[in-house]
Design an enzyme around this catalytic site. Structure first.
Site, mmCIF file in Angstrom:
data_model
loop_
_atom_site.group_PDB
_atom_site.id
_atom_site.type_symbol
_atom_site.label_atom_id
_atom_site.label_comp_id
_atom_site.label_asym_id
_atom_site.label_seq_id
_atom_site.Cartn_x
_atom_site.Cartn_y
_atom_site.Cartn_z
ATOM 1 N N LYS A 20 59.946 39.991 9.208
ATOM 2 C CA LYS A 20 60.461 39.894 10.578
ATOM 3 C C LYS A 20 61.342 38.659 10.629
ATOM 4 O O LYS A 20 60.985 37.627 10.059
ATOM 5 C CB LYS A 20 59.268 39.726 11.534
ATOM 6 C CG LYS A 20 59.624 39.508 12.995
ATOM 7 C CD LYS A 20 58.332 39.167 13.754
ATOM 8 C CE LYS A 20 58.531 38.996 15.227
ATOM 9 N NZ LYS A 20 57.379 38.301 15.846
ATOM 10 N N ASP B 257 48.063 37.131 14.134
ATOM 11 C CA ASP B 257 48.800 38.207 13.462
ATOM 12 C C ASP B 257 47.831 39.330 13.117
ATOM 13 O O ASP B 257 46.675 39.086 12.782
ATOM 14 C CB ASP B 257 49.468 37.682 12.184
ATOM 15 C CG ASP B 257 50.602 36.714 12.503
ATOM 16 O OD1 ASP B 257 51.026 36.649 13.677
ATOM 17 O OD2 ASP B 257 51.060 36.019 11.577
ATOM 18 N N HIS C 77 49.228 34.313 19.923
ATOM 19 C CA HIS C 77 48.705 35.537 19.319
ATOM 20 C C HIS C 77 48.085 35.216 17.964
ATOM 21 O O HIS C 77 48.319 34.148 17.409
ATOM 22 C CB HIS C 77 49.839 36.550 19.105
ATOM 23 C CG HIS C 77 50.837 36.086 18.084
ATOM 24 N ND1 HIS C 77 51.764 35.101 18.355
ATOM 25 C CD2 HIS C 77 51.032 36.428 16.782
ATOM 26 C CE1 HIS C 77 52.498 34.880 17.275
ATOM 27 N NE2 HIS C 77 52.069 35.663 16.295
ATOM 28 N N HIS D 29 48.291 31.207 17.223
ATOM 29 C CA HIS D 29 49.509 30.383 17.144
ATOM 30 C C HIS D 29 50.569 30.920 18.093
ATOM 31 O O HIS D 29 50.432 32.016 18.644
ATOM 32 C CB HIS D 29 50.027 30.359 15.698
ATOM 33 C CG HIS D 29 50.339 31.711 15.130
ATOM 34 N ND1 HIS D 29 49.367 32.617 14.758
ATOM 35 C CD2 HIS D 29 51.513 32.338 14.888
ATOM 36 C CE1 HIS D 29 49.916 33.716 14.292
ATOM 37 N NE2 HIS D 29 51.235 33.579 14.370
HETATM 38 O O1 AKG Z 1 58.377 31.527 14.210
HETATM 39 C C1 AKG Z 1 57.283 31.166 13.792
HETATM 40 O O2 AKG Z 1 57.116 30.079 13.222
HETATM 41 C C2 AKG Z 1 56.068 32.036 13.997
HETATM 42 C C3 AKG Z 1 56.386 33.415 14.434
HETATM 43 C C4 AKG Z 1 55.188 34.264 14.586
HETATM 44 O O3 AKG Z 1 54.108 33.800 14.753
HETATM 45 C C5 AKG Z 1 55.311 35.726 14.510
HETATM 46 O O4 AKG Z 1 56.431 36.230 14.488
HETATM 47 O O5 AKG Z 1 54.266 36.396 14.459
HETATM 48 FE FE FE2 Z 2 52.552 35.203 14.253
#
Ligand code: AKG
Ligand code: FE2
Length: 553
Positions: free
Chosen positions: A420, A441, A439, A495
Site C-alpha cells: 500500500k 493491521d 487501527h 497505531h
Molecule cells: O504511514 C504509516 O507510517 C502507517 C500507515 C498504516 O498504518 C497503514 O497504512 O496501515
Molecule cells: Fe497500519
C-alpha cells in the site's frame, strides 16, 4: 414563532426591521435587493405546510414501488463505468424520469419546492470568464458574493453543515468554487462543456433559497483537496477532540520502539529480541536487513512519481466498483465513520498493489508511469521475500515452534504481500486531522518503509507517541493474524498517522496476508484446557470483511 397569513399578526411579531436585519446580515449587499417581505415569509411557511401533506401521500407510493427502486439501483451500478469510484447523477437521471433515490431527497428546509421564493428571479451579476485576469475574476466573484470575510481569503457565510471552500482557477480546467461550509453556501460552477459561461448561484441560507451542493469529480483525492484549499480543511477531515493529534499526542517524547540488528550472527539473541518486541510492543524497527538502500530508494522514487502525476492518469488505476478486491488507486481500506452527520475521512490517498507471489499480481493496477514502477516494485518484493522468511522463522522459534510453522499457518508459499502506498499531502491543520486513523493491521505482519517525514504514532499505555524515524529501517507491525495464531502471545499494535503542515509524507507498508480463503486460528500448540482459544478460527477473507465493515468477529 410562525404566523398564519390569515390571522392578524400579533403586536409582538417580528417587525419588518427584523427581516431587514436578516437580509443585512445574511444576504449582504448583493441580495439586499431581494429583501423578502413579511407576506412572502408567510407564503413560504404556508407552502411548507401544504407540501408536508403531499409528502405523506408520496411516501406510501414509494413503499409500493420498492421493487422498481431496487432495480433502478442495480441498473445504475451497471451504468457507472466512466468514473468507477463515483455514482453519477447523470446515470440516475437517464434511467428514472420521475423518481429519485431517497438519498437525493433533501430535508424540508432545503427543498427547492418549499424554499424558493416563487415568481421572483434574482438579478445576479454577470462575470466575463473569458478574460485572462484571474485576479479581476476573483474580485468580481468576491464583489458578487453575499459575504462576511472569514479567515480564508475568500468570502463565505451561511448555515449549512459541511465545510469546504475551494478555488480552482487553472486555465483549461473547470473552475468551480464550492462552499458548503458550517456557515454557508456560495457555489460557483463553470461548466466546461458549455465552455465560457460561468454560472453563478448564490445559495442563501435557511429557507429563502436553494442550495447547490459541491461537485465531486473523479476519484476523491486529498492531494487535490489540499491544492485547492489553503489554510483551512473541510469538516470531514476534522477529528473529534479525543483523536486530534494537537490534543491527544504526548509532545516532546519520541517512542523508542526496539531497534533490532537483523545481521546479528547470534541467532539466540535475535530470537529473544524479536519475541520480546513482538509480545511487549507489537512494533519494532529492523536495521541491517540486507535490502539494499538503492532498492528502497527506487521503490520510494517511483511511488512518489506516480502520486505526482495528473489526477486523470492516476484515476486510470482506480479500483473498479464491486471488484471485491482492495487493489487500485484512491481506495480506502476502512469504512469511514459518520460523526454528527459528517462522514469522517483520513488525510491520505492510497494505491494498493499485490506484489507477491507472482501468481496473484494484477498488473492492471500497477502504474505504467513512471516506466520503472514495475521493475522497482518487483525488485523490492524479491528482497522483501528473504526478510519475511527470516522474520517468520524467528517468530516461530520464539514460540517454541518449528521454524516453518507460522509461515505455513499463514498460508505458506501462498502468503500474499499487499503493498500500500500512503500519500499524505501537506495539511493546513495537522493539529485537527489524521492520516490513517487508529487501527491495528489485519495482516500477520506488516513491514513498512516511510520517507523521512515524521508521522507514525503508536499507542502505549493509552497514550500516543511519535515513533522515531530511522533511515532505511524496516518498521515491523505485528498484525491481528499473528496475534490470533499465537493465541495472544504476540500483540498486534494500535497505531495511527499524523500529517505535516509543510511536507508530504509517504509510506510503503507491505501487509503479509493469508489468501482470502485460508483459515486462520490459534495454533493448536497454544490451546489447551488451561489456555482456551482467545480468538475464533475463520477464513481470512471473512475476518477482513468483518473488520472493514466494523462487524463483530
Ligand atoms: O504511514 C504509516 O507510517 C502507517 C500507515 C498504516 O498504518 C497503514 O497504512 O496501515
Ligand atoms: Fe497500519
Amino acid at each position: 414563532m410562525l404566523v398564519k397569513s390569515n390571522e392578524p399578526r400579533p403586536p409582538s411579531a417580528p417587525p419588518e426591521s427584523c427581516i431587514y436585519h436578516l437580509s443585512e446580515i445574511l444576504l449582504g449587499r448583493f441580495v439586499a435587493t431581494i429583501r423578502a417581505s413579511w407576506q412572502a415569509y408567510d407564503f413560504v411557511i404556508l407552502r411548507k405546510k401544504k407540501k408536508k401533506k403531499k409528502k405523506k401521500k408520496k411516501k406510501k407510493k414509494k413503499t409500493h414501488n420498492g421493487f422498481q427502486i431496487c432495480n433502478l439501483f442495480r441498473r445504475i451500478k451497471i451504468h457507472t463505468k466512466m468514473h468507477p469510484q463515483v455514482e453519477r447523477v447523470q446515470d440516475i437521471a437517464s434511467i428514472s424520469k420521475d423518481e429519485i433515490p431517497e438519498e437525493f431527497i433533501r430535508s424540508e428546509n432545503e427543498q427547492q419546492g418549499i424554499t424558493t421564493v416563487q415568481g421572483k428571479t434574482l438579478e445576479c451579476p454577470t462575470i466575463d470568464f473569458s478574460i485572462h485576469d484571474d485576479v479581476k475574476i476573483l474580485n468580481q466573484i468576491i464583489e458578487a458574493s453575499p459575504v462576511e470575510m472569514e479567515t480564508t481569503s475568500l468570502p463565505f457565510y451561511g448555515n449549512c453543515e459541511r465545510g469546504r471552500l475551494n478555488y480552482l482557477a487553472k486555465r483549461n480546467e473547470p473552475l468551480y468554487i464550492y462552499n458548503t461550509s458550517r456557515k454557508g453556501s456560495v457555489t460557483i460552477i463553470s461548466d466546461t462543456q458549455k465552455s465560457k459561461a460561468l454560472q453563478i448561484d448564490c445559495s442563501l441560507p435557511f429557507f429563502f433559497c436553494f442550495f447547490l451542493e459541491f461537485q465531486k469529480m473523479g476519484v476523491e483525492s486529498v492531494k487535490r483537496e489540499r491544492e485547492s484549499n489553503e489554510g483551512t480543511i473541510p469538516a470531514e477531515f476534522i477529528r473529534s477532540e479525543n483523536e486530534q493529534p494537537g490534543i491527544a499526542t504526548v509532545h516532546g517524547k519520541v517512542l523508542e520502539v526496539p531497534t533490532i540488528d537483523f545481521s546479528d550472527p547470534d541467532e539466540e539473541k535475535l530470537i529473544v529480541q524479536i519475541t520480546e518486541a513482538s509480545s511487549n510492543w507489537g512494533m519494532y524497527q529492523i536495521v541491517n536487513h540486507d535490502i539494499p538502500s538503492e532498492v528502497i530508494s527506487k521503490l520510494q522514487a517511483v511511488g512518489k512519481e506516480f502520486f505526482e502525476l495528473p489526477q486523470e492518469e492516476k484515476e486510470a488505476y482506480a479500483k473498479p466498483p464491486d471488484s471485491g478486491s482492495i487493489e487500485g488507486y484512491g481506495t480506502k481500506l476502512f469504512k469511514e465513520i459518520s460523526e454528527g452527520g459528517i462522514t469522517k475521512k483520513g488525510w491520505v490517498d492510497n494505491l494498493f498493489n499485490k506484489i507477491w507471489p507472482p501468481s496473484v499480481i494484477n498488473y492492471q493496477f500497477w502504474p505504467k508511469n513512471p516506466p520503472s514502477y514495475r521493475e522497482a516494485n518487483k525488485e523490492y518484493a524479491k528482497h522483501m521475500h528473504k526478510v519475511v522468511e527470516k522474520l517468520f522463522r524467528l517468530l516461530s522459534l520464539g514460540l517454541g515452534l518449528e521454524g516453518q510453522e507460522l509461515r505455513k499457518a499463514a498460508g505458506g508459499d501462498n502468503l500474499e504481500y499487499l503493498l500500500k502506498i500512503n500519500y499524505y499531502p501537506p495539511c493546513p491543520r495537522p493539529d485537527l486531522a489524521l492520516g490513517v486513523v487508529a487501527h491495528t493491521d489485519m495482516s500477520t505482519v506488516t513491514i513498512l518503509v516511510p520517507n523521512d517525514v515524521q508521522g507514525l504514532q503508536a499507542c502505549k499505555d493509552g497514550r500516543w507517541y511519535d515513533v522515531k524515524y530511522i533511515p532505511n529501517a524496516l518498521v515491523i507491525h505485528i498484525g491481528d493474524q499473528m496475534e490470533i495464531m499465537s493465541n495472544g502471545k504476540y500483540k498486534s499494535v494500535l497505531h495511527r498517522t499524523t500529517v505535516n503542515k509543510d511536507k508530504t509524507r509517504i509510506s510503503w507498508p507491505v501487509f503479509l496476508e493469508p489468501p482470502a480463503d485460508h483459515v486462520v486460528g490459534p495454533h493448536p500448540r497454544f490451546v489447551n484446557p488451561v489456555n482456551p482459544p482467545k480468538y475464533k478460527t475463520k477464513k481470512y477473507g471473512d475476518y477482513v470483511y468483518c473488520k472493514i465493515n466494523k462487524h463483530p468477529q
